[in-house]
Design an enzyme around this catalytic site. Structure first.
Site, PDB file in Angstrom:
ATOM      1  N   HIS A 469       0.838  -1.208   0.000  1.00 49.51           N
ATOM      2  CA  HIS A 469       0.000   0.000   0.000  1.00 49.51           C
ATOM      3  C   HIS A 469       0.875   1.261   0.000  1.00 49.51           C
ATOM      4  CE1 HIS A 469      -3.566   2.467   1.254  1.00 49.51           C
ATOM      5  NE2 HIS A 469      -2.594   3.229   1.718  1.00 49.51           N
ATOM      6  N   GLU A 470       1.785   1.320   0.957  1.00 45.18           N
ATOM      7  CA  GLU A 470       2.625   2.522   1.053  1.00 45.18           C
ATOM      8  C   GLU A 470       3.523   2.638  -0.178  1.00 45.18           C
ATOM      9  OE1 GLU A 470       1.807   4.749   2.980  1.00 45.18           O
ATOM     10  OE2 GLU A 470       0.527   3.498   4.239  1.00 45.18           O
ATOM     11  N   HIS A 473       1.732   4.464  -2.853  1.00 50.35           N
ATOM     12  CA  HIS A 473       1.886   5.919  -2.688  1.00 50.35           C
ATOM     13  C   HIS A 473       3.278   6.344  -3.152  1.00 50.35           C
ATOM     14  CE1 HIS A 473      -1.788   6.795  -0.517  1.00 50.35           C
ATOM     15  NE2 HIS A 473      -1.488   6.038   0.511  1.00 50.35           N
ATOM     16  N   HIS A 476       3.481   6.662  -6.749  1.00 50.98           N
ATOM     17  CA  HIS A 476       2.752   7.863  -7.190  1.00 50.98           C
ATOM     18  C   HIS A 476       3.687   9.085  -7.120  1.00 50.98           C
ATOM     19  CE1 HIS A 476      -1.441  10.032  -6.777  1.00 50.98           C
ATOM     20  NE2 HIS A 476      -0.980  10.085  -7.997  1.00 50.98           N
TER      21      HIS A 476
HETATM   22 ZN   LIG Z   1      -2.683   5.292   2.036  1.00 47.49          ZN
END
Ligand SMILES: [Zn+2]
Length: 681
Positions: A469-470, A473, A476
């Site tokens: 998940h991290e 990011h 991104h």
């Molecule tokens: Zn998040």
């Protein structure tokens, strides 16, 4: 950047280290206050020069100049915030308290600069006639909205009050976070003797030993802290009901104990100020004000989504409870189960029904292997490589640094992984930057996790998802190709920002990824396919519990921030009342309570915004279906569209349009409901 080469403060000199990394080795907590005292006025001087430019306003001399201003301040600020989050100290916390209102005042001075806003407003009014490219137009619209939302249109007498509100709020938010950290750091459940260790698998014992060592306790001691990476496995495995209850109560009590760390009056005061902020802007409630700048647009759209999920999830959780009660009976435990029993009993049911033992799975998820797995997925999807660079001083010896290289081998950014829990780090997992991407500037991205350090560090499958998940990011931030910093990477709307992160979790679940990377830490054997099948089946069970734990706090957040302006709240009373109205099952409870709900009160970012994870999950579940439809989780055409319209695009276009460009249509809710087991598969 206006550097002062005569100033010995390393924060104010050119950062000449490798890759322009911050001067971790030489910057001391005592350097920050004097550095801010130089950098803040220097930034305001840049702003004044833009505002008072005798030439008439143009995109270049106003918007672009604004986007490029304040880099000296922002690099110090980013370093400072990364340190207070990942490796804080009483000295840094003192600077944080001192600077919070001053930073807010600085922010106000920029956004209340009438001459500057006049130039932006004049360009905005003529935007249709200006020869702007789409990204330039987006920057103009975005910055104009930033100014309006920060109060640039307020009457002169309202501005002063607005500034005071924002400054007081900034101080209170800093205080709120520090109080939670203090309560977490101050608590440790010491386990004494074998009886206290009953049920705990080796990985939890090792992590509890490591926590004890960190706290200076003698060898052989075990401590359970409130860090989720230790507390949650303890609640899952400990056979000692009394100890589970003690730990559960300590988690709930964070920020809610009389004394110097009591967050209840802090949160109540923040609510008063938020309502005043909304009133000054002319909105009926704080939620109305916040939602204007979200993809959802208004509170009603959020409530529509959350209420679609709430009752079905509760009904499903009630059905799941039957199996837990039967298990309690079998174990001779009380059948009237409590919140500190749910995880434990669910794990027993999982074990019985799927003959799956979490402890049997963990050896296949060594942290280093899973880091390699996420890098491998990024390479297969987006063609980037991660090359570790040892020997650089970072903010903590446990942090690691990687160069990120593009398909043509060019450097595209730097990635720092800081994966272990410690008392100086706040809890949770998050991505941040030391330097943002913008045209010609390479990003320095950091991922923080709070895994319990052990040799080797073994993850639960939930931990693996958090890691991915991290990293979503992180990608991104790393893959961003925006020209302007304000539009780069994760600086998108709050209910869109979780799309790249939640989407990336899907690759952690792919059989071919796990077959390649989930290898036993000692033997190197790949995970057996029947263990994998069992793991997936077991994960389907009890999903409703997870949903109820999350949606309850999301609904309470919306209710709290939808109160009409001028309503005084006692947050403990309000929460109890809401919990009763919603029918939150007491044996499930809430993932967060208001007295330690940092999403809501450590800053404004997630206020009236805890729902964003589910909003983005709608986009994510529907988005990943594009790969399912292509029949390949690494389908190159789909991956290329995903890179172009989502991961590299930042905020260069409106999010609904970006999603449509990737998916070919608007998002649908059904895939999210199906994924959560609330619709038939
Ligand atoms: Zn998040």
């Amino acid at each position: 950047m206006n550097l002062d080469t005569n100033n010995p403060n390393p924060l104010l000199q050119e950062w000449t280290g490798p890759y322009g990394l911050p001067p971790f080795a030489t910057a001391l907590p005592s350097h920050f206050l004097p550095a801010f005292e130089v950098a803040l006025p220097a930034h305001l001087a840049e702003i004044d020069a833009i505002a008072n430019n005798p030439a008439s306003a143009s995109f270049a001399n106003t918007l672009q100049a604004l986007d490029e201003s304040g880099r000296l301040r922002s690099r110090i600020d980013l370093l400072f915030h990364n340190l207070t989050a990942s490796e804080t100290s009483p000295e840094l916390q003192a600077v944080e308290r001192e600077m919070a209102p001053r930073q807010a005042a600085h922010h106000n001075a920029i956004y209340m600069n009438a001459a500057l806003f006049q130039r932006i407003d004049a360009l905005y009014a003529r935007r249709a006639e200006l020869p702007l490219e789409s990204e330039q137009l987006r920057l103009l619209e975005r910055i104009h909205l930033d100014f309006v939302r920060a109060g640039a249109r307020l009457a002169p007498e309202a501005r002063q009050r607005y500034g005071a509100v924002m400054q007081e709020m900034a101080s209170l938010c800093a205080q709120f976070g520090q109080n939670v950290l203090a309560d977490e750091a101050g608590y440790g459940l010491e386990l004494r003797g074998d009886a206290d260790l009953a049920g705990l698998p080796p990985s939890v014992l090792a992590a509890a030993q490591s926590a004890a060592t960190q706290r200076g306790l003698p060898a052989g001691s075990h401590v359970i802290t409130l860090s989720p990476s230790l507390a949650e496995p303890f609640l899952t495995f400990s056979a000692r009901r009394d100890l589970r209850e003690a730990l559960w109560r300590a988690r709930v009590a964070r920020g809610a104990q009389a004394g110097e760390h009591d967050n209840r009056p802090v949160a109540a005061r923040i609510m008063v100020l938020r309502q005043e902020q909304a009133a000054l802007h002319g909105y009926a409630s704080y939620a109305d004000y916040e939602l204007v700048d979200r993809m959802a647009g208004h509170p009603g759209a959020v409530m529509d989504l959350l209420t679609q999920v709430w009752e079905p999830a509760k009904a499903q959780a009630c059905a799941d409870r039957e199996a837990l009660v039967a298990m309690a009976r079998e174990l001779g435990e009380p059948e009237d189960i409590a919140a500190w029993d749910w995880r434990y009993l669910a794990q027993k049911v999982r074990q019985a029904r799927y003959s799956l033992d979490d402890a049997e799975v963990k050896p296949y998820f060594a942290l280093d292997n899973m880091v390699n797995a996420m890098f491998d997925c990024a390479q297969r999807l987006f063609g980037i490589r991660f090359v570790e660079q040892a020997g650089h001083t970072l903010h903590h010896p446990d942090a690691r640094l990687w160069e990120v290289r593009g398909p043509d081998d060019a450097l595209v950014g730097l990635f720092i992984g800081d994966n272990y829990a410690r008392a100086t780090k706040r809890s949770g997992a998050w991505m941040s930057v030391f330097r943002s991407q913008s045209g010609g500037v390479l990003p320095i991205v950091i991922n923080n996790n709070n895994f319990a350090k052990a040799a080797p560090t073994l993850l639960s499958f939930n931990d693996v998802r958090t890691l991915f998940h991290e990293f979503g990011h992180g990608l991104h931030g790393l893959l961003s190709t925006a020209r302007f910093e304000r539009l780069a990477g994760t600086r998108v709307l709050r209910d869109y920002v979780e799309l790249p992160s939640q989407l990336f979790e899907n690759w952690a679940e792919q059989d071919e990824v796990l077959a390649r990377h989930a290898r036993h830490h000692a033997t190197g054997e790949p995970i057996e396919s029947n263990l994998l099948t069992k793991l997936k089946a077991a994960r389907q069970f009890d999903q409703a519990w997870e949903t109820v734990q999350y949606v309850g706090p999301a609904l309470i957040d919306m209710a709290l921030h939808s109160l009409p302006n001028g309503t005084l709240v006692d947050i403990a009373e309000f929460e109890a009342e809401q919990s009763r109205l919603l029918g939150v099952p007491p044996d499930i409870g809430q993932r967060h309570h208001l007295s330690h709900f940092q999403h809501l009160f450590s800053g404004p970012g997630y206020a009236a915004g805890y729902y964003v994870y589910m909003w983005a999950e709608v986009l994510e579940a529907d988005g990943f279906d594009a790969f399912n439809e292509a029949g390949n989780p690494f389908d190159p055409t789909t991956a290329e569209r995903l890179l172009r319209h989502v991961y590299s695009a930042g905020n260069t276009r409106e999010p609904a349009a970006a999603f449509r460009a990737f998916r070919g249509r608007d998002p649908q809710v059904a895939p999210m409901l199906r994924k959560r087991g609330l619709l038939p598969a």
